[in-house]
Write a protein that holds these residues in place. Structure first.
Motif, PDB file in Angstrom:
ATOM      1  N   GLN A  49      43.107  38.112  56.085  1.00 34.81           N
ATOM      2  CA  GLN A  49      43.347  39.377  55.407  1.00 34.81           C
ATOM      3  C   GLN A  49      44.182  40.305  56.289  1.00 34.81           C
ATOM      4  O   GLN A  49      43.999  40.339  57.505  1.00 34.81           O
ATOM      5  CB  GLN A  49      42.007  40.036  55.090  1.00 34.81           C
TER       6      GLN A  49
ATOM      7  N   ARG B 202      47.469  45.552  54.521  1.00 33.58           N
ATOM      8  CA  ARG B 202      48.262  46.005  53.376  1.00 33.58           C
ATOM      9  C   ARG B 202      47.421  46.051  52.100  1.00 33.58           C
ATOM     10  O   ARG B 202      46.655  45.131  51.803  1.00 33.58           O
ATOM     11  CB  ARG B 202      49.459  45.080  53.169  1.00 33.58           C
ATOM     12  N   ARG B 203      47.605  47.130  51.338  1.00 34.18           N
ATOM     13  CA  ARG B 203      46.987  47.290  50.028  1.00 34.18           C
ATOM     14  C   ARG B 203      48.020  47.909  49.105  1.00 34.18           C
ATOM     15  O   ARG B 203      48.826  48.737  49.522  1.00 34.18           O
ATOM     16  CB  ARG B 203      45.769  48.222  50.077  1.00 34.18           C
TER      17      ARG B 203
ATOM     18  N   ALA C  43      45.086  45.684  45.209  1.00 32.46           N
ATOM     19  CA  ALA C  43      45.406  44.338  45.703  1.00 32.46           C
ATOM     20  C   ALA C  43      45.227  44.294  47.214  1.00 32.46           C
ATOM     21  O   ALA C  43      45.628  45.216  47.930  1.00 32.46           O
ATOM     22  CB  ALA C  43      46.841  43.962  45.343  1.00 32.46           C
ATOM     23  N   THR C  44      44.638  43.213  47.681  1.00 36.86           N
ATOM     24  CA  THR C  44      44.465  42.915  49.101  1.00 36.86           C
ATOM     25  C   THR C  44      45.457  41.816  49.456  1.00 36.86           C
ATOM     26  O   THR C  44      45.639  40.877  48.683  1.00 36.86           O
ATOM     27  CB  THR C  44      43.026  42.406  49.350  1.00 36.86           C
ATOM     28  N   TYR C  45      46.070  41.889  50.641  1.00 36.84           N
ATOM     29  CA  TYR C  45      47.092  40.915  51.038  1.00 36.84           C
ATOM     30  C   TYR C  45      46.582  40.004  52.139  1.00 36.84           C
ATOM     31  O   TYR C  45      45.677  40.369  52.910  1.00 36.84           O
ATOM     32  CB  TYR C  45      48.382  41.633  51.451  1.00 36.84           C
ATOM     33  N   TRP C  46      47.196  38.811  52.203  1.00 38.92           N
ATOM     34  CA  TRP C  46      46.735  37.749  53.083  1.00 38.92           C
ATOM     35  C   TRP C  46      47.917  37.080  53.785  1.00 38.92           C
ATOM     36  O   TRP C  46      48.943  36.808  53.156  1.00 38.92           O
ATOM     37  CB  TRP C  46      45.989  36.692  52.262  1.00 38.92           C
TER      38      TRP C  46
ATOM     39  N   ASP D 125      51.668  38.463  54.680  1.00 38.49           N
ATOM     40  CA  ASP D 125      51.473  38.994  53.324  1.00 38.49           C
ATOM     41  C   ASP D 125      52.017  38.035  52.260  1.00 38.49           C
ATOM     42  O   ASP D 125      52.591  38.452  51.256  1.00 38.49           O
ATOM     43  CB  ASP D 125      52.134  40.371  53.174  1.00 38.49           C
TER      44      ASP D 125
ATOM     45  N   TRP E 287      48.223  37.523  47.689  1.00 33.53           N
ATOM     46  CA  TRP E 287      47.415  38.708  47.413  1.00 33.53           C
ATOM     47  C   TRP E 287      46.276  38.338  46.482  1.00 33.53           C
ATOM     48  O   TRP E 287      46.274  37.284  45.856  1.00 33.53           O
ATOM     49  CB  TRP E 287      48.271  39.843  46.836  1.00 33.53           C
ATOM     50  N   SER E 288      45.293  39.222  46.445  1.00 38.88           N
ATOM     51  CA  SER E 288      44.125  39.015  45.592  1.00 38.88           C
ATOM     52  C   SER E 288      43.613  40.362  45.110  1.00 38.88           C
ATOM     53  O   SER E 288      43.998  41.414  45.627  1.00 38.88           O
ATOM     54  CB  SER E 288      43.020  38.289  46.363  1.00 38.88           C
ATOM     55  N   TYR E 289      42.738  40.303  44.131  1.00 38.23           N
ATOM     56  CA  TYR E 289      42.001  41.473  43.668  1.00 38.23           C
ATOM     57  C   TYR E 289      40.536  41.186  43.951  1.00 38.23           C
ATOM     58  O   TYR E 289      39.889  40.452  43.213  1.00 38.23           O
ATOM     59  CB  TYR E 289      42.269  41.745  42.181  1.00 38.23           C
TER      60      TYR E 289
END
Length: 153
Positions: free
Chosen positions: A65, A68-69, A78-81, A88, A91-93
């Motif tokens: 993780q 960044r959001r 959204a969360t970034y990976w 980045d 991404w996920s929710y």
């Protein structure tokens, strides 16, 4: 989707629809398989090619993780990976908005940032621009949002 049929991005709804798909989704990068799944869901939104979200269990490499959001008016925060050395890249929710619960914890990948993304063996063309992350295949017709001059559509 019926084999041999095409879909127009202008027939997709707004707000977006989430639907399961059995299509074979593969992401490859730096000589390794990052994702291999038949258990994705896809998000369909007016003027955008589909975005495929995959279960974390079908991601074959570690993800980390990042700070960044971003915010989507429909799906939430959204969360970034970082994935396979790509900053980045996914991404996920993690806490999606009402109506988008099927996306909880699922990962979406920017096809422009990985060596190869395929749907049922067909190499994907990334959605123009780098904001939306849609997966364009030969069965999807446009015009497609994302390129220069289209952000106001």
């Amino acid at each position: 989707m019926v084999e041999g049929m095409s879909e127009s991005v202008w027939d997709y709804p707004r707000p977006p629809r989430v639907e399961p798909t059995a299509r074979h989704i593969v992401v490859r990068h730096a000589g390794q398989i990052v994702v291999d799944t038949h258990s994705a869901v896809r998000v369909l939104e007016t003027s955008h090619p589909p975005v495929y979200y995959v279960p974390p269990a079908d991601v074959a490499v570690p993800v980390r993780q990042t700070p960044r959001r971003t915010f989507c008016e429909f799906k939430g925060v959204a969360t970034y990976w970082d994935v396979a050395g790509v900053t980045d890249g996914a991404w996920s929710y993690e806490e999606p908005a009402q109506g988008y619960e099927a996306l909880r914890g699922m990962l979406a990948f920017y096809p422009s940032r990985f060596d190869e993304c395929t749907v049922d063996g067909e190499r994907v063309t990334p959605q123009p621009g780098d904001f939306y992350g849609g997966w364009l295949t030969s069965d999807i017709t446009g015009p497609i949002k994302g390129g220069p001059g289209t952000l106001g559509w």
